[in-house]
Design a protein around this motif. Structure first.
Motif, PDB file in Angstrom:
ATOM      1  N   VAL A  53       3.812   1.737   4.589  1.00 38.47           N
ATOM      2  CA  VAL A  53       2.481   1.745   5.199  1.00 38.47           C
ATOM      3  C   VAL A  53       1.478   0.978   4.335  1.00 38.47           C
ATOM      4  O   VAL A  53       0.758   0.106   4.821  1.00 38.47           O
ATOM      5  CB  VAL A  53       2.000   3.201   5.423  1.00 38.47           C
ATOM      6  N   GLY A  54       1.462   1.296   3.042  1.00 37.49           N
ATOM      7  CA  GLY A  54       0.487   0.673   2.143  1.00 37.49           C
ATOM      8  C   GLY A  54       0.664  -0.831   2.031  1.00 37.49           C
ATOM      9  O   GLY A  54      -0.293  -1.602   2.127  1.00 37.49           O
ATOM     10  N   LEU A  55       1.904  -1.256   1.854  1.00 39.24           N
ATOM     11  CA  LEU A  55       2.153  -2.683   1.619  1.00 39.24           C
ATOM     12  C   LEU A  55       1.887  -3.517   2.872  1.00 39.24           C
ATOM     13  O   LEU A  55       1.342  -4.615   2.793  1.00 39.24           O
ATOM     14  CB  LEU A  55       3.588  -2.880   1.121  1.00 39.24           C
ATOM     15  N   ILE A  78      -2.208  -0.076  -6.003  1.00 38.99           N
ATOM     16  CA  ILE A  78      -1.841   0.841  -7.093  1.00 38.99           C
ATOM     17  C   ILE A  78      -0.538   1.534  -6.710  1.00 38.99           C
ATOM     18  O   ILE A  78      -0.413   2.041  -5.590  1.00 38.99           O
ATOM     19  CB  ILE A  78      -2.941   1.900  -7.324  1.00 38.99           C
ATOM     20  N   GLU A  79       0.416   1.544  -7.648  1.00 40.53           N
ATOM     21  CA  GLU A  79       1.714   2.167  -7.357  1.00 40.53           C
ATOM     22  C   GLU A  79       2.283   2.688  -8.671  1.00 40.53           C
ATOM     23  O   GLU A  79       2.059   2.113  -9.721  1.00 40.53           O
ATOM     24  CB  GLU A  79       2.651   1.118  -6.724  1.00 40.53           C
ATOM     25  N   ARG A  80       3.024   3.796  -8.614  1.00 36.23           N
ATOM     26  CA  ARG A  80       3.592   4.306  -9.858  1.00 36.23           C
ATOM     27  C   ARG A  80       5.107   4.155  -9.947  1.00 36.23           C
ATOM     28  O   ARG A  80       5.685   4.295 -11.012  1.00 36.23           O
ATOM     29  CB  ARG A  80       3.164   5.751 -10.110  1.00 36.23           C
ATOM     30  N   ASP A  81       5.740   3.871  -8.827  1.00 35.10           N
ATOM     31  CA  ASP A  81       7.198   3.735  -8.834  1.00 35.10           C
ATOM     32  C   ASP A  81       7.593   2.303  -9.181  1.00 35.10           C
ATOM     33  O   ASP A  81       7.118   1.344  -8.565  1.00 35.10           O
ATOM     34  CB  ASP A  81       7.749   4.112  -7.457  1.00 35.10           C
ATOM     35  N   GLU A  82       8.494   2.188 -10.180  1.00 36.54           N
ATOM     36  CA  GLU A  82       8.834   0.861 -10.696  1.00 36.54           C
ATOM     37  C   GLU A  82       9.437  -0.069  -9.652  1.00 36.54           C
ATOM     38  O   GLU A  82       9.072  -1.243  -9.561  1.00 36.54           O
ATOM     39  CB  GLU A  82       9.813   1.001 -11.857  1.00 36.54           C
ATOM     40  N   ALA A  83      10.346   0.469  -8.860  1.00 31.43           N
ATOM     41  CA  ALA A  83      11.003  -0.378  -7.856  1.00 31.43           C
ATOM     42  C   ALA A  83       9.995  -0.871  -6.821  1.00 31.43           C
ATOM     43  O   ALA A  83      10.027  -2.031  -6.394  1.00 31.43           O
ATOM     44  CB  ALA A  83      12.126   0.409  -7.173  1.00 31.43           C
ATOM     45  N   ARG A 130       7.878  -3.637  -8.322  1.00 33.41           N
ATOM     46  CA  ARG A 130       8.608  -4.915  -8.327  1.00 33.41           C
ATOM     47  C   ARG A 130       8.554  -5.575  -6.952  1.00 33.41           C
ATOM     48  O   ARG A 130       8.279  -6.763  -6.818  1.00 33.41           O
ATOM     49  CB  ARG A 130      10.069  -4.672  -8.728  1.00 33.41           C
ATOM     50  N   ARG A 131       8.798  -4.754  -5.955  1.00 37.69           N
ATOM     51  CA  ARG A 131       8.812  -5.298  -4.600  1.00 37.69           C
ATOM     52  C   ARG A 131       7.440  -5.890  -4.231  1.00 37.69           C
ATOM     53  O   ARG A 131       7.347  -6.985  -3.677  1.00 37.69           O
ATOM     54  CB  ARG A 131       9.174  -4.189  -3.602  1.00 37.69           C
ATOM     55  N   ALA A 132       6.372  -5.165  -4.586  1.00 42.94           N
ATOM     56  CA  ALA A 132       5.024  -5.647  -4.259  1.00 42.94           C
ATOM     57  C   ALA A 132       4.693  -6.924  -5.026  1.00 42.94           C
ATOM     58  O   ALA A 132       4.100  -7.860  -4.485  1.00 42.94           O
ATOM     59  CB  ALA A 132       4.000  -4.560  -4.552  1.00 42.94           C
ATOM     60  N   ARG A 133       5.113  -6.955  -6.300  1.00 44.60           N
ATOM     61  CA  ARG A 133       4.826  -8.158  -7.115  1.00 44.60           C
ATOM     62  C   ARG A 133       5.619  -9.347  -6.618  1.00 44.60           C
ATOM     63  O   ARG A 133       5.142 -10.480  -6.665  1.00 44.60           O
ATOM     64  CB  ARG A 133       5.110  -7.874  -8.590  1.00 44.60           C
ATOM     65  N   ASN A 134       6.843  -9.093  -6.142  1.00 45.97           N
ATOM     66  CA  ASN A 134       7.636 -10.187  -5.560  1.00 45.97           C
ATOM     67  C   ASN A 134       6.928 -10.802  -4.366  1.00 45.97           C
ATOM     68  O   ASN A 134       7.119 -11.972  -4.052  1.00 45.97           O
ATOM     69  CB  ASN A 134       9.013  -9.674  -5.103  1.00 45.97           C
ATOM     70  N   PHE A 138       1.547  -9.614  -4.682  1.00 45.88           N
ATOM     71  CA  PHE A 138       0.373  -8.748  -4.679  1.00 45.88           C
ATOM     72  C   PHE A 138      -0.042  -8.438  -6.112  1.00 45.88           C
ATOM     73  O   PHE A 138       0.811  -8.393  -7.005  1.00 45.88           O
ATOM     74  CB  PHE A 138       0.668  -7.430  -3.943  1.00 45.88           C
ATOM     75  N   THR A 139      -1.341  -8.231  -6.309  1.00 47.35           N
ATOM     76  CA  THR A 139      -1.829  -7.739  -7.590  1.00 47.35           C
ATOM     77  C   THR A 139      -1.568  -6.241  -7.631  1.00 47.35           C
ATOM     78  O   THR A 139      -2.083  -5.505  -6.791  1.00 47.35           O
ATOM     79  CB  THR A 139      -3.352  -7.976  -7.706  1.00 47.35           C
ATOM     80  N   VAL A 140      -0.726  -5.808  -8.571  1.00 49.35           N
ATOM     81  CA  VAL A 140      -0.356  -4.393  -8.621  1.00 49.35           C
ATOM     82  C   VAL A 140      -0.784  -3.769  -9.941  1.00 49.35           C
ATOM     83  O   VAL A 140      -0.510  -4.310 -11.007  1.00 49.35           O
ATOM     84  CB  VAL A 140       1.168  -4.200  -8.454  1.00 49.35           C
TER      85      VAL A 140
END
Lengths: 271, 76
Positions: free
Chosen positions: A43-45, A61-66, A69-73, A76-78
């Motif tokens: 939903v967020g992404l 803003i996200e706390r889960d590493e995986a 990674r997906r958002a940065r790929n 997105f600015t995370v």
């Protein structure tokens, strides 16, 4: 991006668009706004993507590493961390943001983040996790400008898809008010009328009109209503089935089945 | 005296009715609608631990629209 007119290839695109639209203020929208989204899940992404595609600045803003990674790929600015912490929100730019979308699955995080963002003068959108909570948060959560229950929005879209095209629920405006797009059929009682001849029930009004294959626009009184034309109508649930009968030509039983129990839903939703 | 905090999860949007019903129970001092994964938190002050159980398990859980409760006994 207004809440009324757009087309979507998938249900999820529509959902993300709807949430994105909720983040925007009413009236005219500035060219480029700044948004903070908490939660880089589906939903967020997707919401972040819709806003970015419209030219706005988004940080996530996200706390889960995986998930990070997906958002940065996806470029997105995370900001890594807990979105209910003020320092994390600050790092994501809450001080300069126009709105916050608290879209995690955790109500405590979402509500706390909205409280902080509200303090910074942001518009706040909070995702909730269960249908019955919609009414409670609308009534009591003063810090929250809009409550989003993605599952219900998804159900509206799924229902529209199942109904097959002549009727499309667009948005719930208030517990008893809904915006719907209807497509005129040959069997409709008003087929051939002009817009000025169209008489809708008292608690319904035409917001926009579009000839077949043309864009929607403000209704022009002299245009005629013909098969395939689309009308966007704001209507009270109580008259929705009557409106459908007039414009789409559904039988009374069909129209009732298509509105039916929705009218009694306490949360004001099309379920 | 025993002081207890009772976290209440609802399954209805009628939060006002639930809060009022809980507040009217003997021994319940206050009840508030809260944000988060529970919907109401009530504070009870009674003579015995058994009375806490009576309030949480019997009276509150007997209200229509209550899904679940979780009770915390104060130690101070």
């Amino acid at each position: 991006m207004t809440k009324t007119f757009a087309r979507f290839s998938t249900l999820f695109d529509w959902l993300a668009w709807y949430i994105g639209a909720s983040l925007l203020p009413g009236g005219s929208v500035p060219q480029c706004m700044r948004f903070v989204i908490i939660g880089a899940g589906r939903v967020g992404l997707r919401t972040a993507r819709v806003l970015r595609e419209e030219g706005h600045e988004v940080s996530v803003i996200e706390r889960d590493e995986a998930m990070i990674r997906r958002a940065r790929n996806q470029e997105f600015t995370v900001v890594e961390g807990d979105g209910s912490r003020e320092d994390v929100l600050e790092e994501a730019g809450i001080a300069d943001a126009d709105a916050l979308g608290a879209l995690t699955g955790d109500l405590n995080v979402n509500f706390t983040a909205c409280m902080i963002a509200n303090h910074y003068g942001c518009r706040t959108i909070m995702r909730i996790d269960e249908a019955y909570r919609e009414g409670i948060y609308r009534k009591y959560a003063d810090e929250v400008d809009e409550v989003i229950y993605p599952e219900r929005l998804g159900a509206i879209g799924a229902k529209n898809a199942l109904l097959g095209g002549t009727i499309r629920a667009i948005a719930d405006i208030a517990p008893h008010l809904q915006v719907v797009e209807l497509t005129i059929t040959n069997g409709a009682p008003v087929n051939g009328y002009t817009i000025s001849e169209l008489q809708l029930p008292a608690n319904a009004t035409v917001l926009a009109f579009g000839k077949r294959d043309q864009d929607l626009g403000l209704p022009d009184e002299d245009l005629s209503l013909e098969d395939g034309d689309r009308l966007v109508v704001l209507a009270d649930y109580g008259v929705l089935s009557e409106v459908r009968q007039l414009l789409v030509g559904e039988s009374e039983a069909q129209a009732a089945a298509n509105t039916g129990s929705d009218a009694t839903s306490g949360t004001g939703g099309v379920n | 005296m025993v002081t207890a905090f009772i976290m209440v999860k609802a399954n209805t949007g009628e939060a006002d009715r639930l809060r009022d019903s809980i507040e009217s129970i003997d021994g319940v001092q206050s009840a508030h609608i809260v944000a988060g994964d529970v919907d109401i938190i009530a504070k009870a002050s009674v003579e015995t631990p058994a009375a806490v159980k009576e309030i949480a398990a019997t009276q509150i859980q007997g209200i229509d629209g209550i899904e679940d409760t979780q009770t915390y006994i104060a130690m101070d």
